[in-house]
Design an enzyme around this catalytic site. Structure first.
Site, mmCIF file in Angstrom:
data_model
loop_
_atom_site.group_PDB
_atom_site.id
_atom_site.type_symbol
_atom_site.label_atom_id
_atom_site.label_comp_id
_atom_site.label_asym_id
_atom_site.label_seq_id
_atom_site.Cartn_x
_atom_site.Cartn_y
_atom_site.Cartn_z
ATOM 1 N N CYS A 1 0.250 -1.116 0.867
ATOM 2 C CA CYS A 1 -0.124 -1.828 0.073
ATOM 3 C C CYS A 1 0.068 -3.425 0.577
ATOM 4 O O CYS A 1 -0.801 -4.126 1.328
ATOM 5 C CB CYS A 1 0.778 -1.629 -1.135
ATOM 6 N N GLU B 1 2.587 7.199 0.200
ATOM 7 C CA GLU B 1 3.649 7.843 0.380
ATOM 8 C C GLU B 1 4.328 8.512 -1.123
ATOM 9 O O GLU B 1 5.049 9.378 -0.967
ATOM 10 C CB GLU B 1 4.900 6.878 0.626
ATOM 11 N N HIS C 1 -0.484 3.327 -2.205
ATOM 12 C CA HIS C 1 0.924 3.708 -1.494
ATOM 13 C C HIS C 1 0.586 5.377 -1.473
ATOM 14 O O HIS C 1 0.868 6.081 -2.305
ATOM 15 C CB HIS C 1 1.988 3.554 -2.833
HETATM 16 N N1 GLN Z 1 2.689 -7.928 -3.889
HETATM 17 C C1 GLN Z 1 1.335 -7.488 -3.498
HETATM 18 C C2 GLN Z 1 0.554 -7.346 -4.612
HETATM 19 O O1 GLN Z 1 1.054 -7.396 -5.815
HETATM 20 C C3 GLN Z 1 1.726 -5.993 -2.841
HETATM 21 C C4 GLN Z 1 2.288 -5.059 -3.985
HETATM 22 C C5 GLN Z 1 2.836 -3.722 -3.305
HETATM 23 O O2 GLN Z 1 3.286 -3.597 -2.147
HETATM 24 N N2 GLN Z 1 3.184 -2.584 -3.809
HETATM 25 O O3 GLN Z 1 -0.640 -6.989 -4.508
#
Ligand code: GLN
Length: 536
Positions: free
Chosen positions: A383, A511, A509
């Protein structure tokens, strides 16, 4: 079959593994042929943990339907290998929000709204939903916090009522406590357990099981004592010393006969013999001496490892699949900005930059991505980790010096990561990100497609920002491939570097979907590449 309920409460202190114990018990019941559902009840007033800092609450776990939940849901999914949904968790905040909105609508016809019965009824309604919506035969319910907390009282009262409504023969209370050891004498103490059981009984609940946790082996005589003082059958007092390996917990519970005893007390008999062989094999694999490789996790909440719970587990799963031991080295990204901590990154065979929000430590993460690209060190960006990989590439390969994510620099000339269109008008922070499962098409011949061995995957998201498509061609010309796209081609879901052993970033994500027995392909790919690097 009538739905059966297993309620897990905590005593003495929190963080002693109530969630893991509940999850492992769920596995033992599933293995005996029952359809199991799990529910976590969190007594705090937040509507969900989505707005809470990871320092407060650890990781926010995301489900398929986009529910932002407690990290214990991750344990449930990993141990029982199920996919949970929104109904699997609720908080005091949600309960009150529902009751108050009904009151505003006038649904209560002039009545005075009280904790009993209005709040407790809403709690019971939501508990019932889990069984109804999932068709589960046994519902495992974990109440967050410890008995005696002001916030958890309505929950315990609701469960006490529920026990009478569904019949005592259909409910069991499992109380998970902690046995402290006095340093000076080395003596392990049961008194706090006795007190917490007394507190539970004062609200009308007598536990059927006590799981006594401690870091060291627990003498049987202590179990006798707990049984006697707490009025619990001796064979239902289960001593549980801290497991060396998390995934050993189901085996430990099985050895103590928990699976059979739970069924017996619920008036059920096993439909099949539990097959714990895969777990035994897994533990044997974990125990085998293996070569160690080091992976640097460059994050922002590294003081609290719970903040990256699923990442850590996914790394473990992928390490096992690759026959290596991983030394996961935690690096504070803000340190890298001050020229500290680089020896850890430099000694690593792979780098992970996990998800995150806010600008603190962001430049350190960008430096880590640059290091991984230039030194050809395997890299997995999760992400935010994918976003910084793109920002770094823009700055140092495309020479767009000011490139940034507009999350960190609103006025940047080159917002290579930008707010998603449908996010622009949003003002509420809670539950409004791009959340949950979304499809992703993998581009043929890429590292991502090879890692997955598939052309279509579904992965869990939690973000507001995304890759800015106006830069796509520039990036592609200089060696970045967008190997995963949304089916309409409009959203970049995976980016990877061409001329690099493994530099992959995903907007989702991965994970959250890794399992001990089904490691996630992108993590397996990272560890494989890191192992290769270590070998050389
Ligand atoms: N802050 C970033 C966004 O909102 C990444 C979010 C995250 O890593 N879950 O896109």
């Amino acid at each position: 079959m009538t739905t059966k309920y297993l309620f897990f409460t905590g005593g003495v202190v929190s963080s002693v593994g109530k969630g893991v114990t509940a999850a492992a018990t769920g596995l033992l019941l599933k293995e005996r042929g029952f359809k199991v559902a799990v529910q976590k009840l969190d007594p705090y007033i937040n509507v969900d943990p989505g707005t809470m800092s990871p320092y407060q609450h650890g990781e926010v776990f995301v489900l398929d339907d986009g529910a932002e939940t407690d990290l214990d849901l991750g344990h449930y999914e990993r141990f029982i290998d199920i996919r949970l949904g929104r109904v699997s968790t609720f908080t005091t905040g949600q309960v009150y929000a529902e009751v108050i909105s009904k009151e505003r609508r006038g649904d209560y016809l002039g009545g005075t709204i009280q904790v009993i019965p209005h709040i407790t009824n809403e709690i019971k309604r939501r508990v019932g939903l889990a069984a109804k919506e999932t068709g589960a035969e046994i519902v495992i319910l974990e109440i967050g916090g410890t008995v005696g907390d002001i916030e958890s009282q309505p929950f315990l009262e609701a469960l006490r009522q529920l026990r009478n409504e569904v019949g005592r023969e259909n409910c069991l209370f499992v109380h998970v406590t902690w046995l402290p050891t006095i340093g000076a004498t080395g003596e392990m103490k049961t008194k706090p357990t006795q007190h917490s059981v007394a507190a539970l009984r004062s609200i009308g609940i007598s536990p059927n099981f006590i799981i006594a946790r401690a870091d060291d082996p627990i003498d049987e005589s202590l179990c006798d004592k707990i049984a006697l003082f707490c009025d619990v059958e001796k064979r239902a007092v289960i001593p549980m010393e801290t497991a060396g390996v998390l995934y050993e917990v189901p085996l430990m519970l099985e050895k103590r006969g928990v699976g059979d005893l739970v069924l017996e007390k619920l008036g059920l008999s096993a439909r099949q013999k539990p097959n714990m062989k895969p777990w035994e094999k897994l533990i044997a694999e974990v125990r085998k001496p293996k070569p160690t490789i080091r992976i640097a996790l460059v994050g922002k909440y590294v003081e609290l490892q719970d903040a990256y719970m699923s990442v850590r587990e996914a790394v473990k799963h992928a390490a096992l699949a690759n026959g290596v031991e991983v030394d996961l080295a935690w690096v504070h990204s803000a340190d890298l900005e001050k020229d500290k901590g680089w020896e850890v990154v430099e000694s690593a065979d792979g780098v992970i930059v996990p998800g995150g929000f806010g600008s603190r430590g962001i430049e350190g993460k960008i430096l880590a991505a640059r290091y991984a690209r230039e030194k050809k060190v395997p890299y997995l960006g999760l992400c935010l980790g994918m976003q910084v990989m793109c920002v770094e590439f823009a700055r140092n390969v495309l020479d767009l010096e000011e490139a940034n994510s507009s999350e960190f620099d609103r006025g940047t000339q080159h917002p290579v990561i930008d707010l998603m269109l449908d996010q622009r008008s949003i003002t509420d922070m809670g539950g409004t990100m791009r959340l949950g499962l979304y499809p992703c098409e993998l581009q043929k011949g890429t590292k991502a497609a090879a890692a997955y061995g598939a052309s279509h995957v579904d992965e869990r998201h939690r973000h507001r920002f995304e890759f800015n498509n106006s830069y796509r061609t520039q990036f592609e010309k200089k060696g970045m491939t967008f190997s995963g796209l949304s089916p309409d081609g409009k959203l970049v879901e995976i980016a990877e570097l061409n001329d690099h052993p493994y530099m992959v970033g995903s907007q989702f994500h991965p994970e959250f979907l890794s399992r001990p027995m089904k490691p996630h392909p992108l993590f397996v790919g990272l560890i494989r590449a890191a192992k290769e690097r270590a070998r050389k």
